[in-house]
Design a protein around this motif. Structure first.
Motif, mmCIF file in Angstrom:
data_model
loop_
_atom_site.group_PDB
_atom_site.id
_atom_site.type_symbol
_atom_site.label_atom_id
_atom_site.label_comp_id
_atom_site.label_asym_id
_atom_site.label_seq_id
_atom_site.Cartn_x
_atom_site.Cartn_y
_atom_site.Cartn_z
ATOM 1 N N ILE A 44 4.369 61.433 62.848
ATOM 2 C CA ILE A 44 5.580 61.273 62.044
ATOM 3 C C ILE A 44 5.487 60.004 61.198
ATOM 4 O O ILE A 44 5.191 58.924 61.703
ATOM 5 C CB ILE A 44 6.819 61.198 62.952
ATOM 6 N N ARG A 45 5.745 60.153 59.904
ATOM 7 C CA ARG A 45 5.765 58.966 59.042
ATOM 8 C C ARG A 45 7.086 58.226 59.233
ATOM 9 O O ARG A 45 8.119 58.837 59.549
ATOM 10 C CB ARG A 45 5.577 59.360 57.585
ATOM 11 N N PRO A 46 7.099 56.909 59.054
ATOM 12 C CA PRO A 46 8.334 56.145 59.213
ATOM 13 C C PRO A 46 9.434 56.669 58.307
ATOM 14 O O PRO A 46 9.226 56.904 57.117
ATOM 15 C CB PRO A 46 7.917 54.719 58.814
ATOM 16 N N GLY A 47 10.603 56.898 58.890
ATOM 17 C CA GLY A 47 11.749 57.364 58.129
ATOM 18 C C GLY A 47 11.812 58.858 57.920
ATOM 19 O O GLY A 47 12.765 59.349 57.299
ATOM 20 N N ALA A 48 10.841 59.614 58.406
ATOM 21 C CA ALA A 48 10.893 61.070 58.285
ATOM 22 C C ALA A 48 12.168 61.586 58.940
ATOM 23 O O ALA A 48 12.568 61.122 60.014
ATOM 24 C CB ALA A 48 9.665 61.695 58.936
ATOM 25 N N VAL A 49 12.822 62.551 58.293
ATOM 26 C CA VAL A 49 14.088 63.065 58.794
ATOM 27 C C VAL A 49 13.811 64.222 59.738
ATOM 28 O O VAL A 49 13.205 65.230 59.354
ATOM 29 C CB VAL A 49 15.009 63.511 57.638
ATOM 30 N N VAL A 50 14.250 64.063 60.989
ATOM 31 C CA VAL A 50 13.932 65.003 62.058
ATOM 32 C C VAL A 50 15.217 65.630 62.573
ATOM 33 O O VAL A 50 16.213 64.938 62.805
ATOM 34 C CB VAL A 50 13.204 64.288 63.219
ATOM 35 N N LEU A 51 15.178 66.943 62.772
ATOM 36 C CA LEU A 51 16.290 67.667 63.384
ATOM 37 C C LEU A 51 15.828 68.216 64.722
ATOM 38 O O LEU A 51 14.836 68.948 64.792
ATOM 39 C CB LEU A 51 16.743 68.809 62.481
ATOM 40 N N ASP A 52 16.548 67.872 65.787
ATOM 41 C CA ASP A 52 16.257 68.395 67.127
ATOM 42 C C ASP A 52 17.337 69.405 67.483
ATOM 43 O O ASP A 52 18.475 69.038 67.782
ATOM 44 C CB ASP A 52 16.212 67.250 68.138
ATOM 45 N N LEU A 53 16.978 70.683 67.454
ATOM 46 C CA LEU A 53 17.921 71.769 67.728
ATOM 47 C C LEU A 53 18.004 72.040 69.224
ATOM 48 O O LEU A 53 16.983 72.252 69.877
ATOM 49 C CB LEU A 53 17.464 73.054 67.023
ATOM 50 N N GLY A 54 19.222 72.064 69.762
ATOM 51 C CA GLY A 54 19.383 72.295 71.191
ATOM 52 C C GLY A 54 18.825 71.129 71.982
ATOM 53 O O GLY A 54 17.987 71.300 72.865
ATOM 54 N N THR A 55 19.324 69.946 71.682
ATOM 55 C CA THR A 55 18.688 68.718 72.172
ATOM 56 C C THR A 55 18.767 68.546 73.686
ATOM 57 O O THR A 55 17.931 67.871 74.268
ATOM 58 C CB THR A 55 19.294 67.493 71.452
ATOM 59 N N GLY A 56 19.761 69.132 74.354
ATOM 60 C CA GLY A 56 19.862 68.973 75.807
ATOM 61 C C GLY A 56 20.035 67.518 76.193
ATOM 62 O O GLY A 56 20.962 66.838 75.753
ATOM 63 N N SER A 57 19.115 66.999 76.973
ATOM 64 C CA SER A 57 19.182 65.607 77.418
ATOM 65 C C SER A 57 18.884 64.618 76.304
ATOM 66 O O SER A 57 19.147 63.417 76.445
ATOM 67 C CB SER A 57 18.196 65.372 78.565
ATOM 68 N N ALA A 110 25.585 74.663 61.204
ATOM 69 C CA ALA A 110 26.701 73.717 61.131
ATOM 70 C C ALA A 110 26.283 72.310 60.735
ATOM 71 O O ALA A 110 27.070 71.384 60.843
ATOM 72 C CB ALA A 110 27.422 73.673 62.483
ATOM 73 N N VAL A 111 25.066 72.121 60.257
ATOM 74 C CA VAL A 111 24.637 70.758 59.914
ATOM 75 C C VAL A 111 24.624 70.520 58.414
ATOM 76 O O VAL A 111 24.131 69.514 57.944
ATOM 77 C CB VAL A 111 23.250 70.428 60.519
ATOM 78 N N GLY A 112 25.177 71.435 57.646
ATOM 79 C CA GLY A 112 25.339 71.204 56.217
ATOM 80 C C GLY A 112 24.139 71.637 55.398
ATOM 81 O O GLY A 112 23.309 72.422 55.831
ATOM 82 N N GLU A 113 24.066 71.082 54.199
ATOM 83 C CA GLU A 113 23.043 71.478 53.240
ATOM 84 C C GLU A 113 21.826 70.558 53.276
ATOM 85 O O GLU A 113 21.084 70.481 52.312
ATOM 86 C CB GLU A 113 23.649 71.476 51.821
ATOM 87 N N HIS A 114 21.608 69.886 54.369
ATOM 88 C CA HIS A 114 20.494 68.947 54.465
ATOM 89 C C HIS A 114 19.178 69.687 54.676
ATOM 90 O O HIS A 114 19.141 70.827 55.138
ATOM 91 C CB HIS A 114 20.722 67.969 55.623
ATOM 92 N N SER A 115 18.086 69.011 54.360
ATOM 93 C CA SER A 115 16.764 69.537 54.673
ATOM 94 C C SER A 115 15.989 68.461 55.433
ATOM 95 O O SER A 115 16.327 67.276 55.390
ATOM 96 C CB SER A 115 16.017 69.949 53.399
ATOM 97 N N TYR A 116 14.932 68.894 56.103
ATOM 98 C CA TYR A 116 14.290 68.026 57.096
ATOM 99 C C TYR A 116 12.772 68.053 56.945
ATOM 100 O O TYR A 116 12.179 69.038 56.507
ATOM 101 C CB TYR A 116 14.677 68.479 58.508
ATOM 102 N N ASP A 117 12.167 66.933 57.351
ATOM 103 C CA ASP A 117 10.711 66.856 57.383
ATOM 104 C C ASP A 117 10.144 67.518 58.635
ATOM 105 O O ASP A 117 9.003 67.994 58.625
ATOM 106 C CB ASP A 117 10.268 65.387 57.352
ATOM 107 N N LEU A 118 10.940 67.534 59.696
ATOM 108 C CA LEU A 118 10.486 68.119 60.955
ATOM 109 C C LEU A 118 11.683 68.686 61.702
ATOM 110 O O LEU A 118 12.723 68.027 61.810
ATOM 111 C CB LEU A 118 9.800 67.054 61.821
ATOM 112 N N VAL A 119 11.548 69.912 62.168
ATOM 113 C CA VAL A 119 12.564 70.530 63.011
ATOM 114 C C VAL A 119 11.924 70.853 64.354
ATOM 115 O O VAL A 119 10.884 71.522 64.415
ATOM 116 C CB VAL A 119 13.128 71.816 62.376
ATOM 117 N N LEU A 120 12.542 70.365 65.424
ATOM 118 C CA LEU A 120 12.098 70.632 66.783
ATOM 119 C C LEU A 120 13.057 71.603 67.437
ATOM 120 O O LEU A 120 14.273 71.488 67.253
ATOM 121 C CB LEU A 120 12.064 69.338 67.609
#
Length: 226
Positions: free
Chosen positions: A38-51, A99-109
């Motif tokens: 991951i590059r510094p500042g990359a925008v990451v979305l964690d779906l179903g984050t749990g803990s 439900a997270v809007g019109e954003h886009s991400y560098d990485l989705v987990l």
């Protein structure tokens, strides 16, 4: 050559009752996350984050992380863990990407519910909604596949873990139809756990497991927006 990423320096996690505990699928997905560099500042979305364990690791690796979960108790848990480990993570209650809007991400987990279940869609409440995913195990997986192309920036990557029981090839095909470059990037075998054991006869009747199966195969699906 880039240095190997540091292992998590804060292994202790709070896990409130009803929140999915990190297990073999979590570890497999974390290894895949670490390989992405991951590059510094990359925008990451964690779906179903749990803990929040994967969100914490992504933040530790330099990502700017948004973590979402439909369960209120998971949102509270992830926020507590972010606070205790001194990580700035935005944690929201949200139903997948919608439900997270019109954003886009560098990485989705995503570690979605993926265990085939006798119920039509899986429960809407309780701990079992972290794993029950309808008769074919794809009630949530298919939604992630359909939403991922719009959520990824150019060059963005989806990393999703699920079981061989819910047809990894179907996941690759569905993501590919959405315009992503998708493949199975890793596999692992883990001992069959209590959830599968509790419905082993049903799984065998559907031809998803055999009488001598002692291990479950997990896969990492990697899909990139080219």
């Amino acid at each position: 050559m880039a240095a190997e990423p540091a292992r998590p320096s804060h292994p202790f996690l709070i896990k409130l009752p009803g929140v999915y505990a990190p297990q073999g699928d979590t570890r497999l997905l974390m290894t895949a996350l670490e390989r992405e560099r991951i590059r510094p500042g990359a925008v990451v979305l964690d779906l179903g984050t749990g803990s929040g364990v994967l969100a914490l690791r992504a933040a530790q690796l330099g990502g700017s992380v948004i973590a979402v979960d439909v369960a209120r108790v998971a949102v509270v848990t992830a926020r507590l863990n972010a606070f205790l480990h001194h990580r700035r993570i935005t944690v929201r209650r949200s139903d997948l990407i919608s439900a997270v809007g019109e954003h886009s991400y560098d990485l989705v987990l995503c570690n979605p519910p993926y265990v085939p279940s006798p119920t039509a869609r899986g429960p809407t409440r309780g701990a079992s909604r972290a794993w029950d995913a309808g008769p074919d195990g794809r009630a949530v997986v298919d939604r992630v596949c359909d939403d991922a192309p719009a959520a990824l920036r150019r060059g963005g990557v989806l990393l999703m873990v699920h079981s061989k029981l819910c047809d990894p090839d179907a996941t690759v095909r569905r993501l590919s139809r959405g315009g992503l470059e998708a493949s199975i990037s890793a596999r692992a075998h883990i001992p069959v756990g209590p959830v599968l054991r509790s419905r082993i006869n049903w799984l065998r009747a559907r031809g998803l497991m055999s009488a001598d199966d002692r291990f479950e195969e997990l896969v990492i699906i990697r899909a990139e927006q080219t």
